[in-house]
Scaffold this motif. Structure first.
Motif, PDB file in Angstrom:
ATOM      1  N   TRP A 427       0.894  -1.246   0.067  1.00 35.68           N
ATOM      2  CA  TRP A 427       0.144  -0.131   0.036  1.00 35.68           C
ATOM      3  C   TRP A 427       1.000   1.283  -0.142  1.00 35.68           C
ATOM      4  O   TRP A 427       1.801   1.573   0.797  1.00 35.68           O
ATOM      5  CB  TRP A 427      -1.018  -0.123   1.334  1.00 35.68           C
ATOM      6  CG  TRP A 427      -1.507   1.120   1.438  1.00 35.68           C
ATOM      7  CD1 TRP A 427      -2.623   1.794   0.421  1.00 35.68           C
ATOM      8  CD2 TRP A 427      -1.547   2.067   2.558  1.00 35.68           C
ATOM      9  NE1 TRP A 427      -3.156   3.018   0.975  1.00 35.68           N
ATOM     10  CE2 TRP A 427      -2.535   3.046   2.591  1.00 35.68           C
ATOM     11  CE3 TRP A 427      -1.273   1.853   3.763  1.00 35.68           C
ATOM     12  CZ2 TRP A 427      -2.921   4.202   3.231  1.00 35.68           C
ATOM     13  CZ3 TRP A 427      -1.348   2.718   4.767  1.00 35.68           C
ATOM     14  CH2 TRP A 427      -2.270   3.909   4.644  1.00 35.68           C
ATOM     15  N   CYS A 428       0.490   2.202  -0.774  1.00 36.36           N
ATOM     16  CA  CYS A 428       1.351   3.416  -0.944  1.00 36.36           C
ATOM     17  C   CYS A 428       1.327   4.235   0.157  1.00 36.36           C
ATOM     18  O   CYS A 428       2.170   5.265   0.368  1.00 36.36           O
ATOM     19  CB  CYS A 428       1.068   4.220  -2.349  1.00 36.36           C
ATOM     20  SG  CYS A 428      -0.806   4.671  -2.174  1.00 36.36           S
ATOM     21  N   GLY A 429       0.245   4.293   0.961  1.00 29.32           N
ATOM     22  CA  GLY A 429       0.172   5.225   2.245  1.00 29.32           C
ATOM     23  C   GLY A 429      -0.793   6.149   1.898  1.00 29.32           C
ATOM     24  O   GLY A 429      -1.198   7.128   2.757  1.00 29.32           O
ATOM     25  N   THR A 432      -6.641   7.746  -0.459  1.00 30.11           N
ATOM     26  CA  THR A 432      -7.610   7.546  -1.549  1.00 30.11           C
ATOM     27  C   THR A 432      -7.585   6.084  -2.172  1.00 30.11           C
ATOM     28  O   THR A 432      -8.479   5.524  -2.299  1.00 30.11           O
ATOM     29  CB  THR A 432      -6.982   8.346  -2.979  1.00 30.11           C
ATOM     30  OG1 THR A 432      -5.804   8.274  -3.077  1.00 30.11           O
ATOM     31  CG2 THR A 432      -7.462   9.843  -2.886  1.00 30.11           C
ATOM     32  N   CYS A 433      -6.347   5.487  -1.903  1.00 31.17           N
ATOM     33  CA  CYS A 433      -6.250   4.131  -2.159  1.00 31.17           C
ATOM     34  C   CYS A 433      -6.925   3.216  -1.154  1.00 31.17           C
ATOM     35  O   CYS A 433      -7.808   1.888  -1.336  1.00 31.17           O
ATOM     36  CB  CYS A 433      -4.670   3.533  -2.149  1.00 31.17           C
ATOM     37  SG  CYS A 433      -4.006   4.131  -3.901  1.00 31.17           S
ATOM     38  N   GLU A 434      -7.135   3.603   0.172  1.00 31.42           N
ATOM     39  CA  GLU A 434      -7.425   2.876   1.149  1.00 31.42           C
ATOM     40  C   GLU A 434      -9.076   3.125   1.250  1.00 31.42           C
ATOM     41  O   GLU A 434      -9.698   1.937   1.278  1.00 31.42           O
ATOM     42  CB  GLU A 434      -6.846   3.548   2.407  1.00 31.42           C
ATOM     43  CG  GLU A 434      -7.465   3.157   3.887  1.00 31.42           C
ATOM     44  CD  GLU A 434      -6.901   3.504   5.240  1.00 31.42           C
ATOM     45  OE1 GLU A 434      -6.347   4.633   4.901  1.00 31.42           O
ATOM     46  OE2 GLU A 434      -6.932   2.903   6.136  1.00 31.42           O
ATOM     47  N   LYS A 458       4.712  -2.529  -5.188  1.00 31.93           N
ATOM     48  CA  LYS A 458       4.072  -1.728  -5.913  1.00 31.93           C
ATOM     49  C   LYS A 458       2.763  -1.821  -5.156  1.00 31.93           C
ATOM     50  O   LYS A 458       2.046  -2.696  -4.901  1.00 31.93           O
ATOM     51  CB  LYS A 458       3.801  -1.812  -7.282  1.00 31.93           C
ATOM     52  CG  LYS A 458       5.251  -1.907  -8.021  1.00 31.93           C
ATOM     53  CD  LYS A 458       5.021  -0.934  -9.332  1.00 31.93           C
ATOM     54  CE  LYS A 458       6.228  -1.103 -10.274  1.00 31.93           C
ATOM     55  NZ  LYS A 458       7.289  -0.209  -9.309  1.00 31.93           N
ATOM     56  N   CYS A 459       1.858  -0.496  -4.870  1.00 34.25           N
ATOM     57  CA  CYS A 459       0.536  -0.385  -4.314  1.00 34.25           C
ATOM     58  C   CYS A 459      -0.252  -1.229  -4.871  1.00 34.25           C
ATOM     59  O   CYS A 459      -0.474  -1.235  -6.199  1.00 34.25           O
ATOM     60  CB  CYS A 459       0.070   0.976  -4.141  1.00 34.25           C
ATOM     61  SG  CYS A 459      -1.409   1.046  -3.476  1.00 34.25           S
ATOM     62  N   LEU A 460      -1.455  -2.134  -4.200  1.00 34.79           N
ATOM     63  CA  LEU A 460      -2.232  -3.117  -4.645  1.00 34.79           C
ATOM     64  C   LEU A 460      -2.981  -2.174  -5.568  1.00 34.79           C
ATOM     65  O   LEU A 460      -3.550  -2.644  -6.573  1.00 34.79           O
ATOM     66  CB  LEU A 460      -2.921  -3.783  -3.760  1.00 34.79           C
ATOM     67  CG  LEU A 460      -3.931  -4.664  -4.208  1.00 34.79           C
ATOM     68  CD1 LEU A 460      -3.138  -6.179  -4.674  1.00 34.79           C
ATOM     69  CD2 LEU A 460      -4.716  -5.353  -2.748  1.00 34.79           C
ATOM     70  N   LEU A 461      -3.389  -0.987  -5.254  1.00 34.29           N
ATOM     71  CA  LEU A 461      -4.628  -0.205  -6.011  1.00 34.29           C
ATOM     72  C   LEU A 461      -4.082   0.590  -7.160  1.00 34.29           C
ATOM     73  O   LEU A 461      -4.332   0.528  -8.407  1.00 34.29           O
ATOM     74  CB  LEU A 461      -5.346   0.569  -4.964  1.00 34.29           C
ATOM     75  CG  LEU A 461      -6.024  -0.249  -4.286  1.00 34.29           C
ATOM     76  CD1 LEU A 461      -5.763  -0.437  -2.699  1.00 34.29           C
ATOM     77  CD2 LEU A 461      -7.449  -0.231  -4.251  1.00 34.29           C
ATOM     78  N   CYS A 462      -2.893   1.443  -6.936  1.00 34.83           N
ATOM     79  CA  CYS A 462      -2.422   2.439  -7.715  1.00 34.83           C
ATOM     80  C   CYS A 462      -1.366   2.050  -8.342  1.00 34.83           C
ATOM     81  O   CYS A 462      -0.828   2.891  -9.484  1.00 34.83           O
ATOM     82  CB  CYS A 462      -2.394   3.759  -7.306  1.00 34.83           C
ATOM     83  SG  CYS A 462      -0.988   3.883  -6.037  1.00 34.83           S
ATOM     84  N   GLY A 463      -0.219   1.124  -8.075  1.00 35.38           N
ATOM     85  CA  GLY A 463       0.727   0.549  -8.613  1.00 35.38           C
ATOM     86  C   GLY A 463       1.856   1.646  -8.027  1.00 35.38           C
ATOM     87  O   GLY A 463       3.092   1.472  -8.542  1.00 35.38           O
TER      88      GLY A 463
HETATM   89 ZN   LIG Z   1      -1.787   3.586  -3.947  1.00 35.81          ZN
END
Ligand SMILES: [Zn+2]
Length: 476
Positions: A427-429, A432-434, A458-463
């Motif tokens: 997770w990028c932190g 918005t992704c959360e 890489k973040c599961l959602l945004c990469g």
């Molecule tokens: Zn992300």
């Protein structure tokens, strides 16, 4: 098989309520969302309380009691705190037949009233640290409730400590998290993951919130205790300053932490089966039940007298009960104690008496063993800790079997439904992704594990770049 308990595989939510009802742990109250804790349920809570209370006192904490009512203006003093709690506050506007000048809040948590008092109690660095706990009830106006797990009023303990430095407050926050982990694992036989909550999941008014997360048998997560580093937020809101060793005024650093009757729900969900409640011996109010089997008075007297001599000094070693009730058949009694989760059952009939043996039955596995009477006490003394360990290991293996690494969002969306469980993902932190994760999958970031190591991904959602994995699950 108990007929009044729905199978876990059929309807997990129904099963949970059936276990509670069959074990006579709790009932719904006349007011929607409130809970009556019946004697069997309260006895479990008392066992939890006494173990935790000792751990708190052994680490220098003392108990006190603060009022149920909090002036409305107090709740409003800490901006984040009021934002978080106002929607679920019960407010008293009238008393003694008159409208109150200032409405009173029924405490949802006690930071504000406690820090209003700490202002009077803390002047100098010599007054610190202040390590206070209270055992109390709190009220949060919940719409969707479930016995023990989420109720409008619940019982808990809330620790509120004051410190001279940020570092001391952080040490305290982690120390309590470790106490909660030890309690969950050593007493409740529930393996937990200690970790840091994300900003979104943080306690209203805290700088950092830590929690322990356990996996239930439906592979959902249950947050089982939280410990907050409150920074200087409440000290500033209530103007609590102390004179440090150099004579300078500084704001006090704070923590707060709590576990609640929710733990009883965790206990039920972690270990119970289709026959009813299963209790780890360290938390079981009754650890051993002895059921004599007889026909007629001439069989009854020698069996009861044997049981009496067998158990003569047991009260120093075990919590046990002798079920010699006349008006129930043995089979009914076996079923009843199984539903109530008593870890060990001992059966003694006329044939056993002749052979100097008893039948010992484990609640958790159903295993039966014939044990010679002269070895019984020693056998039970070893069996109880073995059951305790076996329950923990079973829960840990189950948790580990349903703990996955996942790096593909499409795959995650399928797997969070089936097989479900805990997922370690990058997770990028970013919030918005959360948020998107929760909207699209109903799963949430449970915690950032404390024992995390740096791992680039890489973040599961945004990469985007991520340095570590977080634990994601559907939660209660
Ligand atoms: Zn992300």
């Amino acid at each position: 098989m108990a007929k009044d308990i729905t199978k876990r595989s059929e309807d997990y939510a129904r099963w949970y309520l059936d276990v509670i009802s069959a074990a006579k742990l709790a009932d719904y109250a006349p007011v929607k969302g409130c809970m009556v804790i019946r004697p069997n349920g309260y006895a479990i809570w008392e066992k939890m309380q006494s173990a935790l209370d000792k751990m708190f006192k052994d680490t220098g904490h003392v108990n006190a009691y603060f009022p149920l009512f909090i002036p409305e203006s107090y709740i409003k003093k800490e901006a984040e705190h009021v934002k978080g709690f106002a929607p679920e506050c019960a407010v008293v506007t009238h008393g003694g037949g008159k409208k109150l000048e200032e409405p009173l809040i029924v405490r949802p948590t006690s930071e504000t009233i406690i820090w209003s008092m700490y202002k009077n109690w803390i002047q100098s660095h010599r007054d610190l640290p202040l390590l206070i706990n209270q055992w109390a009830n709190v009220v949060r106006w919940e719409m969707r409730t479930r016995l023990f797990l989420r109720t409008m009023e619940f019982l808990w303990q809330e620790g509120h400590t004051a410190h001279a430095t940020d570092e001391e407050a952080e040490t305290e926050t982690i120390k309590i998290l470790e106490i909660y982990k030890t309690f969950a694992e050593d007493y409740m036989a529930l393996p937990v993951i200690p970790g840091l909550k994300t900003e979104k999941e943080r306690f209203a008014g805290a700088v950092r919130t830590y929690a322990i997360e356990g996996m239930m048998q439906d592979r959902r997560a249950l947050q089982s205790g939280t410990s907050h580093n409150l920074g200087q937020n409440f000290a500033k809101a209530f103007d609590v300053q102390f004179q440090d060793e150099n004579g300078e005024l500084q704001y006090v650093w704070a923590t707060s932490w709590g576990v609640s009757t929710r733990l009883v729900g965790a206990l039920i969900m972690a270990h119970s089966d289709d026959k009813g409640l299963v209790l780890p011996p360290k938390i079981a109010p009754t650890q051993v039940v002895i059921v004599p089997i007889w026909r007629g008075d001439e069989q009854k007297a020698p069996i009861l007298s044997k049981i009496e001599s067998l158990t003569r000094n047991w009260q120093d070693h075990f919590n046990f009960k002798i079920d010699d009730r006349e008006n129930y058949r043995p089979g009914w009694k076996f079923n009843e104690w199984e539903k109530q989760g008593v870890p060990v059952r001992i059966e003694i009939g006329p044939k056993d008496l002749e052979k100097d043996q008893v039948v010992v039955v484990r609640r958790d596995t159903g295993e039966k063993e014939l044990i010679k009477m002269d070895q019984l006490q020693e056998y039970i003394a070893k069996l109880l800790p073995k059951i305790q360990d076996d329950l923990f290991n079973k829960a840990r293996i189950f948790r580990d079997q349903h703990f996955y690494l996942c790096d593909d969002y499409e795959q995650f969306k399928k797997e969070i439904e089936e097989p479900a469980g805990f997922f370690k993902v990058h997770w990028c932190g970013k919030r918005t992704c959360e948020d998107r994760l929760q909207e699209e999958t109903k799963a949430t970031i449970r915690c950032i594990p404390l024992d995390n190591t740096i791992e680039h991904g890489k973040c599961l959602l945004c990469g985007e770049e991520s340095n570590e994995r977080v634990v994601v699950a559907k939660a209660y």
